[in-house]
Design an enzyme around this catalytic site. Sequence first.
Site, mmCIF file in Angstrom:
data_model
loop_
_atom_site.group_PDB
_atom_site.id
_atom_site.type_symbol
_atom_site.label_atom_id
_atom_site.label_comp_id
_atom_site.label_asym_id
_atom_site.label_seq_id
_atom_site.Cartn_x
_atom_site.Cartn_y
_atom_site.Cartn_z
ATOM 1 N N LYS A 193 65.909 83.001 42.816
ATOM 2 C CA LYS A 193 66.505 83.790 41.730
ATOM 3 C C LYS A 193 66.415 83.048 40.410
ATOM 4 O O LYS A 193 66.102 83.636 39.376
ATOM 5 C CB LYS A 193 67.969 84.118 42.051
ATOM 6 C CG LYS A 193 68.081 85.195 43.087
ATOM 7 C CD LYS A 193 69.375 85.970 42.993
ATOM 8 C CE LYS A 193 69.290 87.167 43.931
ATOM 9 N NZ LYS A 193 70.514 87.459 44.631
ATOM 10 N N LYS B 196 60.220 90.620 51.179
ATOM 11 C CA LYS B 196 61.384 91.321 51.703
ATOM 12 C C LYS B 196 61.648 92.625 50.940
ATOM 13 O O LYS B 196 61.475 92.662 49.730
ATOM 14 C CB LYS B 196 62.603 90.399 51.560
ATOM 15 C CG LYS B 196 63.737 90.730 52.478
ATOM 16 C CD LYS B 196 64.948 89.901 52.140
ATOM 17 C CE LYS B 196 65.972 90.787 51.494
ATOM 18 N NZ LYS B 196 67.233 90.208 51.138
ATOM 19 N N LYS C 286 66.052 96.109 46.573
ATOM 20 C CA LYS C 286 66.351 97.172 45.618
ATOM 21 C C LYS C 286 65.993 96.763 44.197
ATOM 22 O O LYS C 286 65.942 97.587 43.305
ATOM 23 C CB LYS C 286 67.822 97.551 45.709
ATOM 24 C CG LYS C 286 68.761 96.396 45.470
ATOM 25 C CD LYS C 286 69.901 96.373 46.446
ATOM 26 C CE LYS C 286 70.536 94.991 46.427
ATOM 27 N NZ LYS C 286 71.488 94.740 47.461
#
Length: 328
Positions: free
Chosen positions: A112, A195, A198
């Site tokens: 991230k 993966k 969303k």
Amino acid sequence: MKTILSGLKPTGEMTIGNYIGAMKHWPLTQGKGNKTIFFVPNAHALTARQDPKEIRKRTLDLAAWLLTVGIDPKESTILIQSMVSAHSELFWILDNYVTMGELNRMTQFKDKSKKLGPEGQLVGLYSYPVLMAADILLYDSNEVPVGEDQIQHVELTRDIANRFNKLYGDTFVLPKATVPKYGARIMSLDEPSVKMSKSDHPDSYIALGEDKDSVIKKFKRAVTDSDSVVSYDKAAKPAISNLIEIYIGFTDKSIEEVEVLYEGKRYGEFKQDLGIIVSDKLAELQHKFEDYRADEASLIEILEQGSAKARQIADKKIIEVKSKIGLL
Ligand code: TRP
């Protein structure tokens, strides 16, 4: 008796990956003499700047999804993280029993923070796993049913608990992550090496709230492998294997049963069936969700009652911890 605890962060829409990998398994742990706790870690959503209205809405959405999949407030404790202040209190304490080196190794943080600029690299994002450790340790959780991406965080929780116990005597139960054999990591529909997420572009995932046409269309477009046999082999055929995991996640058939069912048939037929199976189940879930979500006052009442129950357990643990480390 085992204590089983889990939660899902209320950011963005939930996908069928969250459902197959985590949520759908939670109600099955109820009863059987287990103590079950499911919660919405809404304070975890603060690690990225969000519209306050959105956080509130998504928190209630997620709570309604917990009820939708079958979590029963009579059998389980359902709570909201921000309604039980012991979570943030233990979080600060545990921050002093974990090193920067350990947090630097967390792959989710690494991924991230690489994507974010320096402005987005908030300290909260860094210590996210420590708040998660507090969530787990407050309730003496034995098992934490999660998707694969959370295993590392539960292992860190175990290390923190162990360290604390060695210093002050038995205080925390050492938790372990439990992940389903299949479906713990559902991949993107158009890129089976990443993966399903969303935060990716819409064709790559299916949201729990998605309508029938869109679900069917996305499965039709989903990438497949270069041969045309519907069989499971994750290494050689990652795309169809991912679709098979979705199929069994929505039907409770075994891989072998699916392979037999589609012997001699083409990918196109399999994908069309899959679209119908998934969209039918989603329609059924969406219907229940709308019912729970429509009555916000009752929903909040359930959450307040669950959180009050949780506070009794969590506050006791905080008193024990504070006294052990010398905080008045
Ligand atoms: N990190 C989890 C997620 O991304 C959410 C979470 C927060 C959690 N605290 C937890 C999961 C404790 C299990 C146990 O969805």
